[in-house]
Design an enzyme around this catalytic site. Structure first.
Site, mmCIF file in Angstrom:
data_model
loop_
_atom_site.group_PDB
_atom_site.id
_atom_site.type_symbol
_atom_site.label_atom_id
_atom_site.label_comp_id
_atom_site.label_asym_id
_atom_site.label_seq_id
_atom_site.Cartn_x
_atom_site.Cartn_y
_atom_site.Cartn_z
ATOM 1 N N CYS A 274 0.868 -1.135 -0.097
ATOM 2 C CA CYS A 274 -0.030 0.050 -0.158
ATOM 3 C C CYS A 274 0.936 1.162 -0.118
ATOM 4 O O CYS A 274 1.791 1.321 0.684
ATOM 5 C CB CYS A 274 -1.047 0.156 1.082
ATOM 6 S SG CYS A 274 -2.175 1.287 1.508
ATOM 7 N N CYS B 221 -7.362 -1.008 1.021
ATOM 8 C CA CYS B 221 -6.368 -1.466 2.193
ATOM 9 C C CYS B 221 -6.839 -1.759 3.370
ATOM 10 O O CYS B 221 -7.742 -1.047 3.760
ATOM 11 C CB CYS B 221 -5.213 -0.637 2.165
ATOM 12 S SG CYS B 221 -4.128 -1.063 3.344
ATOM 13 N N CYS C 56 -5.326 0.656 5.929
ATOM 14 C CA CYS C 56 -5.551 2.212 6.281
ATOM 15 C C CYS C 56 -6.770 2.714 5.385
ATOM 16 O O CYS C 56 -7.067 3.855 5.297
ATOM 17 C CB CYS C 56 -4.412 3.049 5.646
ATOM 18 S SG CYS C 56 -4.193 2.787 4.099
ATOM 19 N N CYS D 298 -7.993 -4.888 -10.387
ATOM 20 C CA CYS D 298 -7.759 -3.769 -11.187
ATOM 21 C C CYS D 298 -7.230 -2.571 -10.445
ATOM 22 O O CYS D 298 -8.192 -1.771 -9.703
ATOM 23 C CB CYS D 298 -8.875 -3.314 -12.282
ATOM 24 S SG CYS D 298 -8.387 -2.402 -13.397
#
Length: 137
Positions: free
Chosen positions: A53, A102, A105, A125
């Protein structure tokens, strides 16, 4: 590269996120934006390693699950492990899609579609700007 932070060390408001991420990443990760197709820095990356991330450094995808979907964005068949990402129903733009965030977060990564080549038939994607790449050592 982004350091992996604990959740308590992550920014708490938009101003802090903007300062940490910069304008493009802020727009994508925090405001659910999308980069233009075929423009992402990681689209053509074929090196072995891990995609993490761009907001918090959490591991998200392994390079061996990345493939060229022809969509214009990096595509993956599966997250690095169950629970690495969360899926949120997205009914914007007059269609039903599944947003991928994510799990650590809540940063917007992209969308998942049921047309992938992997065993689950999924295509994650993902915006390049929402990711950092850690090459295999």
């Amino acid at each position: 590269m982004t350091d992996q932070n604990t959740t308590s060390e992550l920014p708490h408001d938009d101003r802090e996120w903007l300062e940490k991420l910069g304008p493009e990443r802020f727009q994508i990760l925090r405001k659910h934006g999308t980069e233009a197709p075929w423009t992402g820095a990681l689209l053509g990356n074929k090196a072995p390693g891990e995609y993490v991330c761009g907001g918090c450094g959490a591991p998200l995808f392994e390079s061996d699950t990345k493939y060229d979907s022809g969509s214009g964005w990096p595509s993956f068949t599966a997250p690095v492990e169950e629970g690495a990402v969360s899926n949120i129903e997205d009914n914007s733009l007059g269609m039903r899609r599944v947003e991928v965030r994510c799990a650590k977060c809540a940063g917007h990564l992209g969308h998942v579609f049921p047309d992938g080549p992997g065993p689950e038939g999924l295509r994650y994607c993902i915006n390049s700007a929402s990711l950092d790449f850690k090459p295999e050592e």
